[in-house]
Scaffold this motif. Structure first.
Motif, mmCIF file in Angstrom:
data_model
loop_
_atom_site.group_PDB
_atom_site.id
_atom_site.type_symbol
_atom_site.label_atom_id
_atom_site.label_comp_id
_atom_site.label_asym_id
_atom_site.label_seq_id
_atom_site.Cartn_x
_atom_site.Cartn_y
_atom_site.Cartn_z
ATOM 1 N N VAL A 50 0.839 -1.198 0.000
ATOM 2 C CA VAL A 50 0.000 0.000 0.000
ATOM 3 C C VAL A 50 0.877 1.252 0.000
ATOM 4 O O VAL A 50 0.582 2.237 -0.687
ATOM 5 C CB VAL A 50 -0.955 -0.005 1.213
ATOM 6 N N GLN A 51 1.969 1.211 0.764
ATOM 7 C CA GLN A 51 2.893 2.335 0.749
ATOM 8 C C GLN A 51 3.620 2.419 -0.588
ATOM 9 O O GLN A 51 3.816 3.511 -1.138
ATOM 10 C CB GLN A 51 3.906 2.201 1.891
ATOM 11 N N LEU A 52 3.988 1.254 -1.125
ATOM 12 C CA LEU A 52 4.662 1.218 -2.432
ATOM 13 C C LEU A 52 3.737 1.742 -3.528
ATOM 14 O O LEU A 52 4.195 2.355 -4.500
ATOM 15 C CB LEU A 52 5.104 -0.218 -2.746
ATOM 16 N N PHE A 53 2.454 1.494 -3.373
ATOM 17 C CA PHE A 53 1.435 2.005 -4.294
ATOM 18 C C PHE A 53 1.613 3.513 -4.493
ATOM 19 O O PHE A 53 1.663 4.017 -5.617
ATOM 20 C CB PHE A 53 0.068 1.682 -3.685
ATOM 21 N N ARG A 54 1.759 4.227 -3.385
ATOM 22 C CA ARG A 54 1.923 5.680 -3.457
ATOM 23 C C ARG A 54 3.320 6.059 -3.934
ATOM 24 O O ARG A 54 3.494 7.012 -4.703
ATOM 25 C CB ARG A 54 1.651 6.300 -2.094
ATOM 26 N N THR A 55 4.307 5.297 -3.494
ATOM 27 C CA THR A 55 5.687 5.586 -3.909
ATOM 28 C C THR A 55 5.840 5.483 -5.413
ATOM 29 O O THR A 55 6.457 6.350 -6.054
ATOM 30 C CB THR A 55 6.666 4.607 -3.215
ATOM 31 N N LEU A 56 5.274 4.434 -5.993
ATOM 32 C CA LEU A 56 5.351 4.267 -7.447
ATOM 33 C C LEU A 56 4.604 5.390 -8.166
ATOM 34 O O LEU A 56 5.050 5.873 -9.215
ATOM 35 C CB LEU A 56 4.775 2.911 -7.857
ATOM 36 N N GLY A 57 3.475 5.799 -7.599
ATOM 37 C CA GLY A 57 2.732 6.909 -8.193
ATOM 38 C C GLY A 57 3.562 8.178 -8.212
ATOM 39 O O GLY A 57 3.594 8.914 -9.212
ATOM 40 N N LEU A 58 4.263 8.442 -7.123
ATOM 41 C CA LEU A 58 5.115 9.625 -7.024
ATOM 42 C C LEU A 58 6.272 9.555 -8.028
ATOM 43 O O LEU A 58 6.578 10.527 -8.724
ATOM 44 C CB LEU A 58 5.646 9.744 -5.594
ATOM 45 N N GLU A 59 6.889 8.385 -8.111
ATOM 46 C CA GLU A 59 8.013 8.193 -9.053
ATOM 47 C C GLU A 59 7.535 8.384 -10.492
ATOM 48 O O GLU A 59 8.216 9.008 -11.317
ATOM 49 C CB GLU A 59 8.599 6.788 -8.882
ATOM 50 N N MET A 60 6.367 7.851 -10.796
ATOM 51 C CA MET A 60 5.849 7.960 -12.157
ATOM 52 C C MET A 60 5.460 9.397 -12.490
ATOM 53 O O MET A 60 5.628 9.846 -13.626
ATOM 54 C CB MET A 60 4.651 7.046 -12.353
ATOM 55 N N ALA A 61 4.948 10.119 -11.508
ATOM 56 C CA ALA A 61 4.604 11.516 -11.756
ATOM 57 C C ALA A 61 5.847 12.302 -12.160
ATOM 58 O O ALA A 61 5.811 13.125 -13.083
ATOM 59 C CB ALA A 61 3.962 12.128 -10.514
ATOM 60 N N LYS A 62 6.942 12.033 -11.498
ATOM 61 C CA LYS A 62 8.198 12.711 -11.839
ATOM 62 C C LYS A 62 8.683 12.302 -13.231
ATOM 63 O O LYS A 62 9.198 13.138 -13.986
ATOM 64 C CB LYS A 62 9.263 12.385 -10.794
ATOM 65 N N LEU A 63 8.507 11.005 -13.559
ATOM 66 C CA LEU A 63 8.934 10.527 -14.876
ATOM 67 C C LEU A 63 8.065 11.136 -15.974
ATOM 68 O O LEU A 63 8.569 11.549 -17.033
ATOM 69 C CB LEU A 63 8.869 8.999 -14.925
ATOM 70 N N VAL A 64 6.762 11.201 -15.733
ATOM 71 C CA VAL A 64 5.851 11.812 -16.700
ATOM 72 C C VAL A 64 6.229 13.278 -16.913
ATOM 73 O O VAL A 64 6.219 13.783 -18.041
ATOM 74 C CB VAL A 64 4.386 11.685 -16.227
ATOM 75 N N LYS A 65 6.566 13.951 -15.829
ATOM 76 C CA LYS A 65 6.990 15.353 -15.920
ATOM 77 C C LYS A 65 8.241 15.475 -16.788
ATOM 78 O O LYS A 65 8.343 16.394 -17.623
ATOM 79 C CB LYS A 65 7.250 15.899 -14.519
#
Length: 979
Positions: A463-478
């Protein structure tokens, strides 16, 4: 405000509506989820009939400071329609197609219109609405506007926003506002309005006239070359018009902003859409089979050079999951070997030779580049099968065994298609650091892939990794200046990452827009703007152990019954209407009520079977929600996740009866074979009592049957007695083959003449028929939930048939519900010691229709054995036959005689569903289901048309509902046999 006060106020609102409003426990549970991973119970659910009802609800919400969330089919993947306030379901009543203008190519609709239903109607005019979502057979246009949906053919047709012309809405204060194209003078006039609408126009004028704001929007929003961009509110698209850009001649249109706004800015009451002409008549797919998954990105770039209509991808993990999906097995026909991925490229042209030419060039370039090992080309009706396989992607992911599932998180990212290979390479580096698997599929042609990491959202670590991956992907998308959402929207899932993708400055602009449109924050709060943490309000409580209650059915395939219910991911395939067709779900088709669909039943089962109390079965809520499940098995077949509610219902009922006792009617129906066995000694007397008006009324009242329903009569002799006297004499001396006939309980006592016709048909064709003493099929015990008794019968039958039935001696049955229990339920009720024997038996248990069709294909049954007389036949196949087997064998055998013209009625379940249609409280719904398709088709058939129906309940329902007599296919074939 106390709940009791709230509910009192809600009662006042309910009484003021023309539509409906409910706040009972079951309704709130049903509407607490959508197709996302989120869950939150709403205060209430309303079903408005019209705009007036919507105004009343909005006025109430503003006055009482209660939020409202508009919901259509509930297929959102980012939690857009999960809310603690009032859910407003517009799908039940607000579904009129208001006006079609063929000449100007536009349509006006209410927001509850289903996309496929709209296109069925538009086809009459040579038009259609271009964006085609994978949920097109149940998604509503209102939801498509809210999410700015795209679909398979967005390479050509773009998104909903691209076709949206006008919207009639209610603003947050309940006032009406119509949005559409405006020139500068009209825009300026709007700015003078002294109303919320005027505030909205003045607000956007202030924001977009500011040069700093414009610069930040232009530089901070996703790259305009990305066609699928759905991050936040589309302020960037409001810059390109004559109001804010002197070089543009395009009108200003707030519809561009409202598309993708997820119901957070206004309530849609009417939609005007621009249409396109039907695509060229000639179509073909080339299905590129790749040895390496990442070769798909290079193959995609090559395919795009040839102007395709669509380019889609599926990886090996999704393809493997379709192997065990009943509804998708036949759609895998084109696959060759075990590709790591396939890329499906569609071409549409005016001439078939043009398509052949372009495919030849494409395949040649792919081979030259060393991409692909097989390139099957699919045309005609088979195209739909391939796209159905692709559309099933989301649903079949739930078939992955265990708690870890591919989750929606980064499944909607979109970048410039040329940058996609590099983007994926960077993404895989991120994922490899966490050691997680991932699934790829969807819209590779537009730079958007549905990438789903496999996570266990019951595990606090994941569940924590769920958010961590979302954060990492947001930076990659940026980094790639892409969009975090291409079509599925931000909702709760991606809302908290918007500020990363577009920057804090632009995020504050979005806040200002929301504050202006919705000052009191009552319109779907917590979506897009100021969302809660994306790993909160999840379906499951992290760290909580999943209960595994003891069951009679074997649920080991899903690691228990709780996980069997959890397979439902909310995709809503069970919400198809009668216009769309299919088997699943007849009670929803007849009522248009969410509570009567498979998804609702799975939601309630999941909720209460996760109960940590001593007896998770003792919940009246489960009993009530399952009451209208007619056990047609359509969900097992047509639900991509294979959610088998009929199986779970039977299991639940046994445990419910353990606690509350078995009702008299249930006992009588389950034990009908024993009753018929006794009555068969005096069939004439039995028939008199059930046929006589006075005595039958008494019988029905005592049992609880509908007074208008006729009761099946007994034949003058049982089939077993007839066999004992006649079979040896008619069995052929020189045999073509040999079969063992299941003398099922329905054919033995009620449909004896059909059994006789079947035996005479088989023996006349050269087949030796044998029978052995055996028990009833246990169908009635299974359907009524008396599983312990059913299991005893099943184990006895397995022992009796197990050593006899094999490839050379199949067990064939006349009544579908009886023989198919050997295929469906027997292996799951056999017990560990007999499971293998049950599975062997199931492989050789055939419908008589299947057996005859197989023998005809093998050449052992000849067409010249039958008459050449012309006959027109319409077939209604049994629902369990369609779900577990197929209606095709029945169609095939009825087509054996040279001049028989056979057509299948496009019906699902007939509505009788075993005993369901006899029961007085279900009688009306049973008839409503029959009236959807089956009864009108039968009534409209010419009097010389033969009605065929393999199922005993189906024939009975047809007789009661239409007055027409339906025949079993073997009766028709036997009558056509040249004797």
């Amino acid at each position: 405000m106390e709940n009791s006060t709230k509910f009192s106020l809600l009662d006042n609102l309910k009484n003021d509506l023309e539509g409906d409003l409910q706040y009972d426990s079951i309704t709130r549970i049903i509407y607490s989820t959508d197709a996302s991973v989120y869950k939150e119970k709403p205060l209430a659910v309303a079903w408005p009939r019209d705009k007036t009802d919507l105004k009343k609800i909005l006025s109430f919400a503003e006055r009482e400071k209660i939020s409202v969330t508009l919901r259509a089919a509930g297929t959102s993947l980012a939690g857009q329609v999960v809310s603690p306030g009032i859910i407003i379901d517009i799908s039940k009543y607000m579904k009129r197609i208001i006006e079609i203008n063929k000449e100007e190519m536009w349509v006006r609709v209410e927001p509850g219109v289903v996309l496929d239903e709209l296109n069925i109607e538009l086809k009459k005019y040579g038009l259609f609405f271009g964006p085609e979502t994978s949920t097109s057979n149940r998604c509503n246009l209102g939801g498509m506007v809210g999410n700015n949906s795209c679909g398979l053919h967005s390479v050509i047709y773009g998104s909903t926003r691209d076709h949206l012309s006008e919207l009639k809405t209610l603003l947050s204060d309940g006032s009406e506002a119509e949005f559409g194209p405006l020139n500068k003078a009209s825009f300026d006039e709007k700015c003078t309005l002294q109303s919320l609408e005027g505030d909205i126009y003045r607000n956007i004028r202030e924001l977009l006239n500011d040069s700093t704001n414009r610069e930040n929007i232009i530089n901070g929003f996703p790259d305009p070359s990305v066609p699928r961009r759905n991050t936040g509110y589309a302020l960037d698209l409001l810059l390109k018009n004559e109001v804010f850009d002197g070089s543009s001649d395009q009108p200003f249109n707030f519809c561009k902003l409202l598309a993708g706004s997820e119901g957070t800015l206004a309530v849609t009451t009417e939609i005007k859409l621009n249409l396109v002409k039907l695509p060229p008549p000639e179509k073909a797919l080339v299905c590129i089979h790749l040895r390496k998954r990442n070769d798909a990105f290079s193959a995609n770039l090559i395919a795009l050079k040839y102007n395709p209509a669509a380019v889609e991808m599926m990886d090996d993990k999704i393809l493997e999951l379709t192997e065990n999906s009943i509804s998708q097995r036949n759609n895998r026909f084109f696959l060759e070997g075990k590709p790591a991925a396939i890329v499906i490229v569609e071409f549409a042209r005016e001439k078939s030779e043009d398509i052949d030419s372009v495919i030849k060039e494409l395949v040649g370039e792919l081979k030259s580049a060393g991409l692909g090992y097989a390139f099957p080309v699919v045309k005609g009706k088979d195209i739909t099968k391939v796209w159905d396989l692709r559309k099933a992607g989301l649903g079949v992911l739930a078939n992955m065994k265990g708690d870890p599932k591919p989750v929606s998180l980064i499944e909607d990212t979109a970048v410039n298609v040329a940058k996609l290979p590099a983007f994926i390479e960077d993404f895989e580096k991120i994922l490899s650091a966490y050691g997680k698997e991932v699934v790829y599929h969807a819209h590779i042609g537009t730079g958007e892939l549905h990438i789903r990491p496999v996570l266990n959202l019951k595990d606090p670590v994941d569940v924590q990794l769920f958010r961590t991956l979302g954060l990492e992907m947001a930076k990659l998308v940026k980094k790639y200046r892409g969009s975090m959402s291409g079509e599925h929207g931000d909702g709760r899932l991606r809302g908290e990452f918007i500020h990363i993708v577009i920057g804090d400055y632009n995020y504050e602009l979005l806040r200002k827009v929301k504050k202006c449109w919705d000052p009191e924050n009552i319109l779907n709060p917590g979506k897009i703007i100021d969302t809660p943490p994306m790993n909160s309000f999840l379906r499951y409580i992290p760290g909580r152990t999943t209960p595994e209650p003891e069951t009679i059915f074997d649920f080991s395939e899903t690691d228990g019954i709780v996980r069997a219910a959890e397979k439902c991911n909310g995709s809503g395939d069970c919400r198809k209407t009668v216009i769309i067709g299919g088997i699943m779900c007849p009670t929803f088709m007849a009522t248009s009520e969410e509570k009567n669909c498979t998804r609702a039943r799975a939601n309630v089962l999941r909720e209460f079977l996760n109960d940590v109390n001593d007896n998770p079965w003792d919940h009246k809520e489960i009993y009530d929600i399952l009451d209208l499940c007619i056990s047609c098995k359509g969900c097992k077949s047509e639900c991509p996740s294979g959610v088998d509610v009929a199986k779970m219902k039977a299991e639940f009922l046994q445990h419910w009866y353990d606690r509350h006792g078995i009702p008299l009617r249930t006992r009588l129906i389950a034990n009908i074979t024993a009753i018929n066995r006794i009555a068969a000694h005096v069939p004439g007397l039995f028939n008199f009592f059930v046929r006589n008006k006075l005595t039958s009324r008494i019988v029905k009242n005592v049992i609880g049957f509908a007074s208008k329903r006729s009761i099946p009569l007994l034949y003058k002799v049982t089939l077993r007695k007839w066999i004992k006297v006649n079979l040896d004499a008619i069995n052929p001396e020189k045999q073509v083959g040999k079969v063992c006939l299941l003398v099922d309980e329905f054919t033995n006592y009620n449909d004896t003449e059909i059994g006789i016709a079947a035996i005479r048909l088989l023996t006349s064709l050269g087949y030796k028929v044998i029978t052995i003493p055996h028990y009833e099929s246990a169908r009635t015990f299974i359907s009524k939930g008396l599983l312990r008794k059913a299991q005893k019968i099943i184990r006895k039958n397995i022992n009796l048939f197990g050593d006899i039935i094999n490839d050379d001696l199949p067990l064939i049955g006349i009544e579908p519900s009886a023989i198919l229990s050997f295929r469906d339920e027997y292996p799951h009720l056999a017990g560990d010691d007999l499971k293998e024997a049950a599975e062997r038996l199931s492989r050789n248990a055939l419908l008589i229709d299947e057996f005859i069709a197989d023998e005809y294909r093998e050449g052992r049954i000849k067409r010249d054995s039958f008459t050449g007389t012309k006959s027109t036949i319409i077939l209604h196949a049994h629902c369990q036959q369609k779900a577990i087997s197929s209606s095709l064998p029945s169609m095939e055998i009825l087509s054996i005689p040279a001049n028989f013209i056979v057509r299948e009625i496009p019906s699902g379940c007939c509505g009788m569903a075993g005993s369901f249609g006899y029961e007085k409280e279900h009688y009306d719904l049973s008839n409503r289901i029959g009236e959807m398709v089956l009864f009108p088709e039968v009534r409209n058939a010419d009097k010389d048309t033969v009605i065929a129906a393999p199922g005993t309940s189906c024939r009975h329902h047809i007789k009661d509902g239409t007055g027409r007599t339906a025949l079993h296919p073997v009766e028709i074939l036997y009558a056509a046999l040249i004797k």
